[in-house]
Design a protein around this motif. Structure first.
Motif, PDB file in Angstrom:
ATOM      1  N   THR A  74       0.833  -1.206   0.000  1.00 58.06           N
ATOM      2  CA  THR A  74       0.000   0.000   0.000  1.00 58.06           C
ATOM      3  C   THR A  74       0.868   1.257   0.000  1.00 58.06           C
ATOM      4  N   GLY A  75       1.964   1.193   0.766  1.00 60.51           N
ATOM      5  CA  GLY A  75       2.871   2.336   0.840  1.00 60.51           C
ATOM      6  C   GLY A  75       3.502   2.657  -0.500  1.00 60.51           C
ATOM      7  N   THR A  80       3.802   6.426  -4.607  1.00 61.72           N
ATOM      8  CA  THR A  80       3.869   6.781  -6.025  1.00 61.72           C
ATOM      9  C   THR A  80       2.923   7.932  -6.340  1.00 61.72           C
ATOM     10  N   GLU A  81       1.706   7.858  -5.817  1.00 64.20           N
ATOM     11  CA  GLU A  81       0.729   8.924  -6.068  1.00 64.20           C
ATOM     12  C   GLU A  81       1.184  10.237  -5.456  1.00 64.20           C
ATOM     13  N   SER A 266       7.370   8.655   0.541  1.00 62.44           N
ATOM     14  CA  SER A 266       7.433   8.650  -0.913  1.00 62.44           C
ATOM     15  C   SER A 266       7.881   7.283  -1.421  1.00 62.44           C
ATOM     16  N   ARG A 267       7.550   6.995  -2.650  1.00 66.43           N
ATOM     17  CA  ARG A 267       7.947   5.733  -3.274  1.00 66.43           C
ATOM     18  C   ARG A 267       9.466   5.577  -3.252  1.00 66.43           C
ATOM     19  N   THR A 268      10.178   6.649  -3.578  1.00 67.91           N
ATOM     20  CA  THR A 268      11.642   6.595  -3.640  1.00 67.91           C
ATOM     21  C   THR A 268      12.238   6.232  -2.297  1.00 67.91           C
ATOM     22  N   GLU A 269      11.744   6.875  -1.235  1.00 63.72           N
ATOM     23  CA  GLU A 269      12.299   6.635   0.101  1.00 63.72           C
ATOM     24  C   GLU A 269      12.029   5.203   0.553  1.00 63.72           C
ATOM     25  N   ILE A 270      10.824   4.714   0.301  1.00 62.22           N
ATOM     26  CA  ILE A 270      10.483   3.335   0.685  1.00 62.22           C
ATOM     27  C   ILE A 270      11.334   2.341  -0.093  1.00 62.22           C
ATOM     28  N   CYS A 271      11.513   2.588  -1.386  1.00 62.67           N
ATOM     29  CA  CYS A 271      12.345   1.696  -2.217  1.00 62.67           C
ATOM     30  C   CYS A 271      13.785   1.684  -1.734  1.00 62.67           C
ATOM     31  N   ASN A 272      14.299   2.843  -1.361  1.00 66.08           N
ATOM     32  CA  ASN A 272      15.676   2.918  -0.858  1.00 66.08           C
ATOM     33  C   ASN A 272      15.835   2.097   0.418  1.00 66.08           C
ATOM     34  N   ILE A 276      15.228  -1.937  -3.126  1.00 64.81           N
ATOM     35  CA  ILE A 276      14.637  -2.426  -4.375  1.00 64.81           C
ATOM     36  C   ILE A 276      14.621  -1.292  -5.394  1.00 64.81           C
ATOM     37  N   SER A 277      14.515  -1.657  -6.668  1.00 67.37           N
ATOM     38  CA  SER A 277      14.518  -0.675  -7.745  1.00 67.37           C
ATOM     39  C   SER A 277      13.240   0.149  -7.720  1.00 67.37           C
ATOM     40  N   ARG A 278      13.391   1.447  -7.916  1.00 70.46           N
ATOM     41  CA  ARG A 278      12.209   2.308  -7.962  1.00 70.46           C
ATOM     42  C   ARG A 278      11.412   2.055  -9.235  1.00 70.46           C
TER      43      ARG A 278
END
Length: 379
Positions: A74-75, A80-81, A266-272, A276-278
């Motif tokens: 969900t995050g 992403t949104e 944010s999507r970027t922060e969670i991916c970091n 995992i790849s954004r």
């Protein structure tokens, strides 16, 4: 385990004493067999309880891990949104197509609304400020030259940069200054015989300056202004309206800055955090974190970065409604701004003295409506 064994031993003792109490008439061999049977049943019950306990423990780890995965999925979606909406709202406040269209409408040398303001000014000046010659050909020649000179001045890059800051005054002042140079001058010169004798080359200084100043006076200037007054009022109305919108825009920019600073989920922060790849977040996430081993699950959940990613995912869920609300407030503000702009243009197009071309006005309002519809559709 020790506790369980102790409990078992105590249970066995109780069972043995109970067997003795209840079976006084049994032989010792029968009593022993009965005790062995009870011990077997108790051991089996204990083993079953231990298996159930371990199953429940594993189930608890798996359930907790699955809940974390749901939160992270969900995050990633919400993050992403959020990453899309905030920059989109900021860009909307300075939309290029809108700013270019409005700049064209406000440019006094533009023909976007029909006859340009500069052409109206030149026409009025030619009619009211230029000197009147006895011959129509001379009047036409002066008007043509006047228009040509002013056109070159007003459309030059240097003047255009000045027009952007103070268009109305710049146009009017330039026009009046040029009109003042078009004067009737007495070009006949009386030459005496003595002057001919003194001047071998017959070259005489001739003063062509008009000591009385321009031929037009206050009444001519009033007539000049009267013919362009409604178009001036139109630009004044647009300027006032733009200033009002600037206040709203400034507030929205401040709100955008506050939201940007508070953005964490944010999507970027969670991916970091999840390593995992954004770009391939969903696929990488499922590949990396879709595991079955309870020990690996426990290790993942104990990882500080994993914990923080879950926390940010929960935060994104809370912040997304605020971001959506901000984005919608920007869309609404810009849509209202365009509607107000269209109303001013259409109102003045109904005023003949403003001299706006209805066909040109329809083209511009259609363009503005298209930009507004695109804002609403995209956002």
């Amino acid at each position: 385990m020790k506790t369980l064994l102790t409990l078992m031993a105590m249970s066995l003792s109780i069972v043995f004493l109970s067997a003795q109490e209840k079976n006084k008439d049994l032989t010792s061999e029968a009593a022993v067999d009965s005790l062995k049977k009870r011990m077997f049943n108790l051991e089996k019950s204990f083993e079953d309880s231990k298996i159930t306990f371990n199953d429940e423990k594993r189930k608890s780890v798996k359930e907790k891990y699955e809940m974390n995965l749901i939160s992270l999925r969900t995050g990633l979606v919400n993050g992403t949104e959020i990453e899309i909406l905030v920059p989109a709202a900021t860009r909307l406040l300075a939309a290029k197509d809108l700013s270019e269209t409005l700049a064209e409408i406000n440019n006094p040398t533009s023909k976007s609304l029909g006859t340009s303001f500069s052409d109206l000014v030149i026409e009025s000046a030619s009619k009211n400020l230029l000197p009147k010659y006895s011959k129509d050909t001379d009047n036409l020649k002066a008007k043509t030259k006047f228009s040509s000179i002013l056109g070159a001045i007003l459309n030059s890059p240097i003047t255009q940069s000045v027009l952007n800051s103070n268009p109305i005054s710049s146009i009017i002042n330039s026009t009046i200054q040029q009109a003042a140079l078009f004067q009737k001058r007495n070009t006949s010169v009386a030459i005496t015989k003595q002057q001919f004798k003194d001047k071998n080359d017959l070259t005489l200084p001739v003063n062509l300056e008009n000591a009385d100043g321009p031929t037009f006076g206050d009444q001519e200037l009033k007539n000049f202004y009267a013919e362009i007054q409604e178009r001036i009022s139109f630009y004044d109305e647009l300027k006032r309206y733009n200033n009002e919108h600037s206040v709203i825009t400034e507030r929205l920019y401040i709100d955008a800055g506050i939201i940007k600073k508070s953005l964490k989920g944010s999507r970027t922060e969670i991916c970091n955090l999840l390593s995992i790849s954004r770009e391939n977040a969903v696929q990488d996430f499922e590949t990396t974190y879709n595991i079955q081993d309870s020990e690996l699950m426990r290790n993942k959940m104990n990882d500080p970065k994993f914990k923080k990613a879950v926390s940010l995912s929960d935060y994104a869920l809370e912040q997304l409604p605020e971001v959506r609300e901000f984005n919608q407030s920007v869309v609404k503000a810009m849509a209202n701004y365009i509607d107000g702009y269209i109303k001013i243009i259409e109102d003045y197009s109904k005023n003949p003295k403003a001299k706006l071309d209805p066909t040109a006005v329809k083209i511009q309002t259609a363009k503005l409506n298209s930009i507004k519809d695109n804002f609403i559709k995209v956002n």
